[in-house]
Design an enzyme around this catalytic site. Structure first.
Site, PDB file in Angstrom:
ATOM      1  N   ASN A   9      37.585  43.267  43.972  1.00  0.00           N
ATOM      2  CA  ASN A   9      38.404  42.072  44.190  1.00  0.00           C
ATOM      3  C   ASN A   9      39.252  42.330  45.430  1.00  0.00           C
ATOM      4  O   ASN A   9      40.233  43.071  45.376  1.00  0.00           O
ATOM      5  CB  ASN A   9      39.287  41.857  42.941  1.00  0.00           C
ATOM      6  CG  ASN A   9      40.304  40.749  43.139  1.00  0.00           C
ATOM      7  OD1 ASN A   9      40.233  39.985  44.105  1.00  0.00           O
ATOM      8  ND2 ASN A   9      41.258  40.660  42.219  1.00  0.00           N
ATOM      9  N   TRP A  10      38.858  41.718  46.543  1.00  0.00           N
ATOM     10  CA  TRP A  10      39.536  42.011  47.814  1.00  0.00           C
ATOM     11  C   TRP A  10      40.878  41.279  47.934  1.00  0.00           C
ATOM     12  O   TRP A  10      41.592  41.465  48.909  1.00  0.00           O
ATOM     13  CB  TRP A  10      38.630  41.644  49.000  1.00  0.00           C
ATOM     14  CG  TRP A  10      37.373  42.451  49.078  1.00  0.00           C
ATOM     15  CD1 TRP A  10      36.982  43.456  48.226  1.00  0.00           C
ATOM     16  CD2 TRP A  10      36.327  42.336  50.053  1.00  0.00           C
ATOM     17  NE1 TRP A  10      35.762  43.966  48.611  1.00  0.00           N
ATOM     18  CE2 TRP A  10      35.332  43.295  49.733  1.00  0.00           C
ATOM     19  CE3 TRP A  10      36.128  41.519  51.163  1.00  0.00           C
ATOM     20  CZ2 TRP A  10      34.174  43.450  50.490  1.00  0.00           C
ATOM     21  CZ3 TRP A  10      34.974  41.667  51.924  1.00  0.00           C
ATOM     22  CH2 TRP A  10      34.009  42.635  51.581  1.00  0.00           C
ATOM     23  N   LYS A  11      41.170  40.420  46.973  1.00  0.00           N
ATOM     24  CA  LYS A  11      42.427  39.647  46.993  1.00  0.00           C
ATOM     25  C   LYS A  11      42.613  38.994  48.369  1.00  0.00           C
ATOM     26  O   LYS A  11      41.636  38.585  48.975  1.00  0.00           O
ATOM     27  CB  LYS A  11      43.602  40.545  46.587  1.00  0.00           C
ATOM     28  CG  LYS A  11      43.324  41.244  45.253  1.00  0.00           C
ATOM     29  CD  LYS A  11      44.532  41.871  44.633  1.00  0.00           C
ATOM     30  CE  LYS A  11      44.127  42.518  43.309  1.00  0.00           C
ATOM     31  NZ  LYS A  11      45.243  43.080  42.580  1.00  0.00           N
ATOM     32  N   HIS A  97      42.680  35.570  36.818  1.00  0.00           N
ATOM     33  CA  HIS A  97      43.317  36.840  37.187  1.00  0.00           C
ATOM     34  C   HIS A  97      44.822  36.727  36.916  1.00  0.00           C
ATOM     35  O   HIS A  97      45.409  35.660  37.093  1.00  0.00           O
ATOM     36  CB  HIS A  97      43.058  37.136  38.668  1.00  0.00           C
ATOM     37  CG  HIS A  97      43.476  38.521  39.053  1.00  0.00           C
ATOM     38  ND1 HIS A  97      44.783  38.834  39.312  1.00  0.00           N
ATOM     39  CD2 HIS A  97      42.771  39.665  39.183  1.00  0.00           C
ATOM     40  CE1 HIS A  97      44.860  40.130  39.596  1.00  0.00           C
ATOM     41  NE2 HIS A  97      43.648  40.657  39.525  1.00  0.00           N
ATOM     42  N   GLU A  99      47.317  37.564  38.556  1.00  0.00           N
ATOM     43  CA  GLU A  99      48.109  37.067  39.691  1.00  0.00           C
ATOM     44  C   GLU A  99      48.056  35.549  39.753  1.00  0.00           C
ATOM     45  O   GLU A  99      49.011  34.898  40.150  1.00  0.00           O
ATOM     46  CB  GLU A  99      47.611  37.709  41.002  1.00  0.00           C
ATOM     47  CG  GLU A  99      48.048  39.169  41.090  1.00  0.00           C
ATOM     48  CD  GLU A  99      47.124  40.071  41.887  1.00  0.00           C
ATOM     49  OE1 GLU A  99      46.270  39.568  42.639  1.00  0.00           O
ATOM     50  OE2 GLU A  99      47.260  41.311  41.726  1.00  0.00           O
ATOM     51  N   GLU A 169      42.657  43.716  32.054  1.00  0.00           N
ATOM     52  CA  GLU A 169      43.524  44.232  33.114  1.00  0.00           C
ATOM     53  C   GLU A 169      44.979  44.186  32.665  1.00  0.00           C
ATOM     54  O   GLU A 169      45.644  43.146  32.795  1.00  0.00           O
ATOM     55  CB  GLU A 169      43.369  43.381  34.375  1.00  0.00           C
ATOM     56  CG  GLU A 169      41.967  43.366  34.946  1.00  0.00           C
ATOM     57  CD  GLU A 169      41.978  43.068  36.438  1.00  0.00           C
ATOM     58  OE1 GLU A 169      41.489  43.910  37.189  1.00  0.00           O
ATOM     59  OE2 GLU A 169      42.506  42.024  36.844  1.00  0.00           O
ATOM     60  N   GLY A 175      47.752  47.414  40.702  1.00  0.00           N
ATOM     61  CA  GLY A 175      48.384  47.693  41.989  1.00  0.00           C
ATOM     62  C   GLY A 175      49.595  48.607  41.891  1.00  0.00           C
ATOM     63  O   GLY A 175      50.340  48.768  42.852  1.00  0.00           O
ATOM     64  N   SER A 215      44.418  49.802  38.849  1.00  0.00           N
ATOM     65  CA  SER A 215      44.517  51.113  39.498  1.00  0.00           C
ATOM     66  C   SER A 215      43.351  52.048  39.188  1.00  0.00           C
ATOM     67  O   SER A 215      43.546  53.243  38.962  1.00  0.00           O
ATOM     68  CB  SER A 215      45.859  51.786  39.148  1.00  0.00           C
ATOM     69  OG  SER A 215      46.931  50.990  39.605  1.00  0.00           O
ATOM     70  N   GLY A 236      40.826  46.485  42.706  1.00  0.00           N
ATOM     71  CA  GLY A 236      41.523  45.890  43.842  1.00  0.00           C
ATOM     72  C   GLY A 236      41.589  46.876  44.993  1.00  0.00           C
ATOM     73  O   GLY A 236      40.648  47.033  45.771  1.00  0.00           O
TER      74      GLY A 236
HETATM   75  P1  PGA Z   1      44.124  47.335  41.557  1.00  0.00           P
HETATM   76  O1  PGA Z   1      43.797  45.787  41.227  1.00  0.00           O
HETATM   77  O2  PGA Z   1      42.821  48.094  41.423  1.00  0.00           O
HETATM   78  O3  PGA Z   1      44.645  47.332  42.969  1.00  0.00           O
HETATM   79  O4  PGA Z   1      45.130  47.785  40.558  1.00  0.00           O
HETATM   80  C1  PGA Z   1      42.949  45.437  40.161  1.00  0.00           C
HETATM   81  C2  PGA Z   1      42.844  43.932  40.057  1.00  0.00           C
HETATM   82  O5  PGA Z   1      43.857  43.241  40.245  1.00  0.00           O
HETATM   83  O6  PGA Z   1      41.759  43.391  39.782  1.00  0.00           O
END
Ligand code: PGA
Length: 259
Positions: A9-11, A97, A99, A169, A175, A215, A236
């Site tokens: 997931n490149w966000k 997600h 976010e 998640e 993150g 993470s 991410g």
């Molecule tokens: P992260 O993000 O690996 O940077 O913790 C995971 C995600 O939000 O899918």
């Protein structure tokens, strides 16, 4: 037998050129990997989707979007429809997600509408669920997950579940560099699988792919993937460089073997 899925997931990262460079690097670094053993997905920003699709043309790496709107077309300024995503070559779409739930007001109901629209237009949803730190500390994890699953998958058939990936998640691990321990993660994965067996049946639950996200890094991927109910990762930060993403794919191939 379930097959693991590693999705990047490149966000909100990378220009078109940077996105194309990364997938070109992945094509080289993953040359010895067989899609029979693992599904690998990249989820760039909307503006890079078509260019990445062209680079991946006929390649086995799959393309995902990070969000969609449920209507097919119309006066919805700023939104993207499922058929526009398939038009760009997408096979998957991340839905719900944390976010998006946190910053853009997504609810279990909107997640459900998005899942149904994605399936209708031939996109496979990757549906995210997870609790906050407060919820975990007040022992509400299972309750929160149950509500997200019951609401998100309302009116989804067991046949349709076969096209859905669930990503657990924990919000406190995204993150932050704080991964859930393999035991903490597997406990929730096993709970999700049990819930799917109650809502559907044991065959659907056995076949359900449940990824972990939060993470995931080259140094912790093996211990997570060894756990019986963890079927891959939604990644991410570590998906933004070919070297670390490749290590996650290779680590998963090594650690994952589930009958
Ligand atoms: P992260 O993000 O690996 O940077 O913790 C995971 C995600 O939000 O899918």
């Amino acid at each position: 037998m379930r097959k693991p899925i590693i999705a990047g997931n490149w966000k909100m990262h990378k220009t078109i050129i940077e996105s194309v460079d990364l997938v070109n690097d992945l094509k080289v670094s993953l040359a010895d990997v067989s899609p029979d053993d693992i599904t690998v997905i990249v989820a760039p920003v909307f503006t890079s989707l078509y260019a990445v699709h062209e680079v991946l043309s006929k390649h086995w790496i799959k393309l995902s979007a990070q969000n969609l709107f449920w209507e097919e077309k119309g006066a919805y300024t700023g939104e993207i429809s499922p058929s526009m995503l398939t038009d760009c070559g997408c096979n998957y779409c991340i839905i719900g997600h944390s976010e998006r739930r946190q910053y853009f007001g997504e609810t279990d109901e909107s997640v459900n509408r998005k899942i149904r629209a994605a399936l209708h237009f031939g996109l496979s949803p990757i549906v995210c669920v997870g609790e906050s730190l407060d919820q975990r500390e007040s022992s509400q994890t299972f309750q929160v997950i149950e509500k997200q699953i019951r609401g998100g998958f309302s009116d989804i058939s067991s046949l349709q579940m076969g096209n859905i990936t669930i990503a657990y998640e924990p919000i406190w691990a995204i993150g932050t560099g704080k991964t859930a321990t393999p035991e903490q993660a597997n406990e929730v994965h096993a709970y999700i699988r049990k819930l799917i067996s109650q809502l559907y049946d044991s065959k659907t639950a056995d076949q359900q792919c449940i990824q972990y996200g939060g993470s995931v890094k080259p140094n912790n991927v093996n211990s997570l993937m060894e756990k019986p109910d963890i079927d891959g990762a939604l990644v991410g930060g570590a998906s933004l460089e070919a070297e670390s993403f490749t290590s996650l794919v290779l680590g998963t191939l090594k650690a994952y073997s589930k009958a």
